[in-house]
Design a protein around this motif. Structure first.
Motif, mmCIF file in Angstrom:
data_model
loop_
_atom_site.group_PDB
_atom_site.id
_atom_site.type_symbol
_atom_site.label_atom_id
_atom_site.label_comp_id
_atom_site.label_asym_id
_atom_site.label_seq_id
_atom_site.Cartn_x
_atom_site.Cartn_y
_atom_site.Cartn_z
ATOM 1 N N SER A 39 0.835 -1.201 0.000
ATOM 2 C CA SER A 39 0.000 0.000 0.000
ATOM 3 C C SER A 39 0.869 1.250 0.000
ATOM 4 C CB SER A 39 -0.910 0.001 1.229
ATOM 5 O OG SER A 39 -0.146 0.141 2.414
ATOM 6 N N ARG A 40 0.241 2.377 -0.281
ATOM 7 C CA ARG A 40 0.972 3.637 -0.309
ATOM 8 C C ARG A 40 1.616 3.943 1.038
ATOM 9 N NH1 ARG A 40 -3.017 7.637 -3.948
ATOM 10 N NH2 ARG A 40 -2.561 6.574 -5.949
ATOM 11 N N VAL A 41 0.845 3.796 2.105
ATOM 12 C CA VAL A 41 1.376 4.140 3.425
ATOM 13 C C VAL A 41 2.481 3.174 3.833
ATOM 14 C CG1 VAL A 41 -0.319 2.792 4.767
ATOM 15 C CG2 VAL A 41 0.701 4.867 5.742
ATOM 16 N N ALA A 42 2.350 1.888 3.479
ATOM 17 C CA ALA A 42 3.392 0.922 3.846
ATOM 18 C C ALA A 42 4.657 1.136 3.020
ATOM 19 C CB ALA A 42 2.879 -0.500 3.663
ATOM 20 N N ALA A 43 4.495 1.496 1.750
ATOM 21 C CA ALA A 43 5.661 1.734 0.894
ATOM 22 C C ALA A 43 6.481 2.911 1.408
ATOM 23 C CB ALA A 43 5.215 1.980 -0.541
ATOM 24 N N CYS A 44 5.799 3.977 1.804
ATOM 25 C CA CYS A 44 6.528 5.143 2.316
ATOM 26 C C CYS A 44 7.129 4.866 3.685
ATOM 27 C CB CYS A 44 5.601 6.354 2.363
ATOM 28 S SG CYS A 44 5.215 7.063 0.735
ATOM 29 N N TYR A 45 6.432 4.069 4.502
ATOM 30 C CA TYR A 45 7.003 3.696 5.802
ATOM 31 C C TYR A 45 8.261 2.860 5.600
ATOM 32 C CZ TYR A 45 7.489 1.717 10.474
ATOM 33 O OH TYR A 45 7.986 1.339 11.702
ATOM 34 N N ALA A 46 8.237 1.977 4.610
ATOM 35 C CA ALA A 46 9.408 1.135 4.332
ATOM 36 C C ALA A 46 10.602 1.970 3.897
ATOM 37 C CB ALA A 46 9.061 0.106 3.257
ATOM 38 N N GLU A 47 10.363 3.077 3.222
ATOM 39 C CA GLU A 47 11.466 3.951 2.807
ATOM 40 C C GLU A 47 12.127 4.630 4.004
ATOM 41 O OE1 GLU A 47 10.623 6.776 -0.214
ATOM 42 O OE2 GLU A 47 9.760 5.306 -1.603
ATOM 43 N N GLY A 48 11.365 4.761 5.099
ATOM 44 C CA GLY A 48 11.883 5.419 6.297
ATOM 45 C C GLY A 48 11.199 6.754 6.503
ATOM 46 N N PRO A 49 10.396 6.920 7.558
ATOM 47 C CA PRO A 49 9.670 8.174 7.778
ATOM 48 C C PRO A 49 10.572 9.402 7.874
ATOM 49 C CG PRO A 49 8.773 6.435 9.160
ATOM 50 C CD PRO A 49 10.026 5.884 8.540
ATOM 51 N N GLU A 50 11.742 9.231 8.453
ATOM 52 C CA GLU A 50 12.612 10.399 8.666
ATOM 53 C C GLU A 50 13.373 10.795 7.404
ATOM 54 O OE1 GLU A 50 12.079 11.768 11.438
ATOM 55 O OE2 GLU A 50 10.995 10.078 12.327
ATOM 56 N N ASN A 51 13.680 9.823 6.539
ATOM 57 C CA ASN A 51 14.443 10.111 5.326
ATOM 58 C C ASN A 51 13.905 9.307 4.146
ATOM 59 O OD1 ASN A 51 16.793 11.868 6.364
ATOM 60 N ND2 ASN A 51 16.845 10.100 7.767
ATOM 61 N N LYS A 58 8.537 11.875 0.123
ATOM 62 C CA LYS A 58 9.053 13.117 0.704
ATOM 63 C C LYS A 58 7.937 14.149 0.791
ATOM 64 C CE LYS A 58 13.794 12.541 -1.030
ATOM 65 N NZ LYS A 58 14.821 13.073 -1.975
ATOM 66 N N ASP A 59 7.103 14.217 -0.255
ATOM 67 C CA ASP A 59 5.999 15.174 -0.266
ATOM 68 C C ASP A 59 4.947 14.808 0.776
ATOM 69 O OD1 ASP A 59 7.306 16.490 -2.289
ATOM 70 O OD2 ASP A 59 6.064 15.666 -3.898
ATOM 71 N N LEU A 60 4.736 13.518 1.006
ATOM 72 C CA LEU A 60 3.793 13.080 2.032
ATOM 73 C C LEU A 60 4.242 13.595 3.401
ATOM 74 C CD1 LEU A 60 2.246 9.553 2.509
ATOM 75 C CD2 LEU A 60 3.330 10.709 4.427
ATOM 76 N N VAL A 61 5.519 13.413 3.710
ATOM 77 C CA VAL A 61 6.044 13.848 4.996
ATOM 78 C C VAL A 61 5.997 15.374 5.098
ATOM 79 C CG1 VAL A 61 8.115 13.949 6.447
ATOM 80 C CG2 VAL A 61 7.466 11.803 5.335
ATOM 81 N N ALA A 62 6.290 16.069 4.003
ATOM 82 C CA ALA A 62 6.241 17.528 4.017
ATOM 83 C C ALA A 62 4.818 18.023 4.279
ATOM 84 C CB ALA A 62 6.744 18.077 2.686
ATOM 85 N N MET A 63 3.827 17.304 3.796
ATOM 86 C CA MET A 63 2.431 17.713 3.957
ATOM 87 C C MET A 63 1.863 17.325 5.317
ATOM 88 S SD MET A 63 -0.940 16.546 1.739
ATOM 89 C CE MET A 63 -0.427 17.434 0.269
ATOM 90 N N SER A 64 2.173 16.123 5.784
ATOM 91 C CA SER A 64 1.492 15.599 6.971
ATOM 92 C C SER A 64 2.419 15.179 8.095
ATOM 93 C CB SER A 64 0.614 14.406 6.565
ATOM 94 O OG SER A 64 -0.344 14.785 5.602
ATOM 95 N N GLY A 65 3.725 15.292 7.905
ATOM 96 C CA GLY A 65 4.651 14.863 8.929
ATOM 97 C C GLY A 65 4.892 13.361 8.881
ATOM 98 N N THR A 66 5.645 12.868 9.833
ATOM 99 C CA THR A 66 6.008 11.449 9.838
ATOM 100 C C THR A 66 4.980 10.561 10.535
ATOM 101 O OG1 THR A 66 7.276 11.726 11.890
ATOM 102 C CG2 THR A 66 8.476 12.011 9.810
ATOM 103 N N GLN A 67 4.094 11.159 11.356
ATOM 104 C CA GLN A 67 3.195 10.332 12.165
ATOM 105 C C GLN A 67 2.303 9.402 11.353
ATOM 106 O OE1 GLN A 67 3.739 10.460 15.597
ATOM 107 N NE2 GLN A 67 2.763 8.470 15.306
ATOM 108 N N PRO A 68 1.752 9.843 10.205
ATOM 109 C CA PRO A 68 0.932 8.907 9.430
ATOM 110 C C PRO A 68 1.691 7.650 9.026
ATOM 111 C CG PRO A 68 0.589 11.142 8.648
ATOM 112 C CD PRO A 68 1.742 11.195 9.611
#
Length: 311
Positions: A39-51, A58-68
Motif C-alpha cells: 500500500s501507499r502508506v506501507a511503501a513510504c514507511y518502508a522507505e523510512g519516515p525520517e528520510n 518526501k511530499d507526504l512527509v512535508a504535507m502531513s509529517g512522519t506520524q501517518p
C-alpha cells in the motif's frame, strides 16, 4: 430487610463490574494494511519516515509529517458499518476521509507501484490485530487517470478478491488468492476490510503497474510519470518493531491487554485473537475477585450496624 436490599445492590454493582471487564476484554481493534501489493502508506514507511527516498514519500512527509507513516496500520473509520461510500467522498478514498492521512490521496503517477500481470495473484495483508470480517479488493477501470483524484466510479464493481478473515493470522499475515483482470499501465487496488465483530473498517490503496501504458495514460501522466521500477520495498518486521515507540495507534495489541504498548503488534507466528487470548479470562477473574471482596466488606458493615441498632 436492609441487609437483603444491600446484598441486592452489591450484586447489581458486582454484575456491572463484570460487564465492564467483559467489554474491556473484547475491545481490541483490528489494524493492518496490504503489503502485497504494498500500500501507499506501507511503501513510504518502508522507505523510512525520517528520510524517505522517493519524491512522493518526501511530499507526504512535508504535507502531513512522519506520524501517518508510524501509524501505517490505522487508516480506518471506527463506525463505518459497511457505509463506505456514504462516509468517504470521491477524492478521499485512500485516506478514508481522515485529515491525518490526506497525503495518501495525492493524485500522482509516481507512487511506488508493484509490477503485476493479469491472472492469479496472492495477496498479503499484514495485520497487527486480526479479527473476524471480510476483505474485499477492487481494481480501477482501464480508463482510470492516476493524475486525477480517485473516485468510487473509477473502481470496477467486480472485486478481484473477496474473502472472509478470522481471528487467526499466519505469521501476522492474511494470505489469500485473487485474480487480476487484463489491464495496461498504472492501476490501483483498493482494499476494504470490514470487521463483522465491530462496525470498524480499514482501507488501503496499492499502486500496481501492468506495463505497456496506453497512449491516453502516458499523456495524462506527463510530466509526473516515473519510469517502470522494481517492486517497492515492504516494511520489515524489524522496522515494524522498531517503530512501535513512535506509533500512536492505541489498539494495545491483540486481546485488549492494557499493559501492552500502543501499537503493539501480533508477533510473526500464528496468533489467535479474542477467544484464544488469556487476557479476557484474567480480567474477568480479577473483576470477579474485586466484586466479591467488595461485596463481602459492604455486607459485614451492614450487619455490624444492624447489631448496634438492635442492641
Amino acid at each position: 430487610m436492609s441487609i437483603k436490599r444491600s446484598a441486592l445492590s452489591v450484586g447489581v454493582i458486582g454484575a456491572a463490574v463484570l460487564a465492564v471487564a467483559a467489554t474491556t476484554a473484547g475491545t481490541a481493534a483490528a489494524h493492518g494494511t496490504m503489503t502485497n501489493p504494498v500500500s501507499r502508506v506501507a511503501a513510504c514507511y518502508a522507505e523510512g519516515p525520517e528520510n524517505p527516498k522517493s519524491q512522493i514519500c518526501k511530499d507526504l512527509v512535508a504535507m502531513s509529517g512522519t506520524q501517518p507513516l508510524y501509524d501505517w496500520n490505522e487508516v480506518n473509520i471506527a463506525n463505518a458499518d459497511g457505509h463506505h461510500q456514504a462516509l468517504i467522498p470521491d477524492g478521499k478514498l485512500c485516506s478514508a476521509n481522515r485529515d491525518k492521512y490526506k497525503a495518501l490521496d495525492l493524485p500522482r503517477a509516481d507512487w511506488p507501484a508493484t509490477p503485476v500481470s493479469a491472472g492469479a495473484f496472492t495477496f498479503k495483508f499484514r495485520t497487527t490485530a486480526p479479527h473476524l470480517g471480510t476483505q474485499t479488493v477492487y481494481i480501477t477501470k482501464q480508463s482510470w487517470d492516476p493524475t486525477q483524484p480517485l473516485k468510487w466510479s473509477d473502481l470496477d464493481p467486480t472485486p478481484v478478491a473477496q474473502v472472509p478473515v478470522t481471528r487467526t493470522a499466519t505469521d501476522g499475515y492474511y494470505n489469500y488468492a485473487g485474480t487480476l483482470p487484463q489491464r495496461t499501465g498504472r492501476q490501483l487496488l483498493y482494499t476494504i476490510w470490514q470487521r463483522s465483530d465491530s462496525p470498524e473498517a480499514f482501507y488501503s490503496c496499492s499502486d500496481i503497474d501492468f506495463g505497456k501504458a496506453s497512449a491516453a495514460q502516458l499523456a495524462a501522466a506527463q510530466p509526473a510519470a516515473a519510469p517502470a521500477a522494481q517492486a517497492p520495498a515492504v516494511p520489515s518486521e524489524e522496522q515494524i518493531t522498531a517503530g512501535l515507540s513512535k506509533s500512536t495507534v492505541a489498539h494495545h495489541g491483540h486481546g485488549g491487554n492494557p499493559n501492552e504498548p500502543a501499537g503493539a503488534v501480533v508477533p510473526t507466528a500464528s496468533a489467535a485473537v479474542g477467544g484464544g487470548s488469556p487476557t479476557g479470562p484474567l480480567l474477568l477473574a480479577g473483576a470477579a475477585a474485586i466484586g466479591v471482596g467488595w461485596a463481602g466488606m459492604v455486607l459485614r458493615r451492614r450487619r455490624f450496624e444492624a447489631v448496634r441498632r438492635d442492641s
